[in-house]
Design an enzyme around this catalytic site. Sequence first.
Site, PDB file in Angstrom:
ATOM      1  N   HIS A  70       0.829  -1.214   0.000  1.00 35.87           N
ATOM      2  CA  HIS A  70       0.000   0.000   0.000  1.00 35.87           C
ATOM      3  C   HIS A  70       0.865   1.265   0.000  1.00 35.87           C
ATOM      4  O   HIS A  70       2.036   1.248   0.394  1.00 35.87           O
ATOM      5  CB  HIS A  70      -0.928   0.017   1.211  1.00 35.87           C
ATOM      6  CG  HIS A  70      -0.206   0.067   2.523  1.00 35.87           C
ATOM      7  ND1 HIS A  70       0.361   1.221   3.024  1.00 35.87           N
ATOM      8  CD2 HIS A  70       0.068  -0.905   3.433  1.00 35.87           C
ATOM      9  CE1 HIS A  70       0.937   0.972   4.189  1.00 35.87           C
ATOM     10  NE2 HIS A  70       0.778  -0.322   4.449  1.00 35.87           N
ATOM     11  N   GLU A 182      -2.117  -7.410   7.352  1.00 42.64           N
ATOM     12  CA  GLU A 182      -0.868  -7.169   8.074  1.00 42.64           C
ATOM     13  C   GLU A 182      -0.889  -7.934   9.399  1.00 42.64           C
ATOM     14  O   GLU A 182      -1.888  -8.576   9.756  1.00 42.64           O
ATOM     15  CB  GLU A 182      -0.713  -5.664   8.298  1.00 42.64           C
ATOM     16  CG  GLU A 182       0.591  -5.202   8.957  1.00 42.64           C
ATOM     17  CD  GLU A 182       1.840  -5.647   8.203  1.00 42.64           C
ATOM     18  OE1 GLU A 182       2.109  -6.875   8.205  1.00 42.64           O
ATOM     19  OE2 GLU A 182       2.546  -4.793   7.647  1.00 42.64           O
TER      20      GLU A 182
END
Length: 331
Positions: A70, A182
């Site tokens: 990202h 994550e």
Amino acid sequence: MPTTIIYSYTPTLLLKSSFVPAPIPRLRPPARAQHPRRRSPYPTRSEMDATGGQSLYPLHRCKTLHLVRHAQGIHNVEGEKDHDAYLSYDLFDAHLTPLGWKQVDNLRTHVQASGLSKRIDLVIVSPLLRTMQTAVGVFGGEAYTDGVNVPPLMVANTGNSDHPAISNLNCPPFLAVELCREHLGVHPCDKRRSIREYRPLFPAIDFSLIESDDDILWKTDIREKNEEVAARGMKFLKWLWTREEKEIAIVTHSGFLLHTLSAFGNDCHLSVKSEICTPFANCELRSVVIIDRSLKSSASSTTNYPGKIPHGLDLPNDVATEKHPEKGVTN
């Protein structure tokens, strides 16, 4: 998941003994003319080593993955100043910064100029705000236009972005998958919102694979270990292999990528291992190929062609000559 074909080679064993029999005198036969030894058509061990580790693999047993971390989120900025900031609930489900959106625009320009945007069959995205903003910004359609009767990938101003809506036209499908999140736990920036909150913000993203509306995976007091992230990553790749799509973009996180990819490359040159396992920068894209050597896949080739139709003898020249030496069959 394997990445390299390994050729096995078994040398001839020369057996030795401590007993040496006495020589038996005998007359030597007349010398015969020496003919050059026929060279084997197959490469020697030294010739195989000289190829530098090259290998072949059937295309239909491969998938191309375009891995993306990202773009810059507000947690990245605050965490670089003070690591303890990751514990702050002010960073809950962190969104992209203005610089992060510029990174998204730069990567979008690259994937369009390279032709990559036209080849991708599916975009898989971690269901957090920053990854979904990155995914739709890079791989989505142009700015959303009123009057178009399709839901947008992202509505305007999502995540304090001041960003216009993003269209779902002429782009691949988007699928949210929790396996590629994550590290879970402790850091609020890695905790997701409920799916019912995300759906109005990202109407065209498919959330159907997410089992729980609320985030039941994230714990306030337990942070997922690196080896647990790696194990989850391997589970994700095994699941990915069950998909029919052959070229897939995956928008995820630095920790997930680092610990998952570290399991690969041990059979490669150190420079290749480094390419695979080096940490990702914000909005970095790397393309890799994953292969199936298990023979468990039912995948079939869409490009192979059987040849020799209608049926009939069509042997390679050397094989045909051995089978029919008197006819000298050739192809």
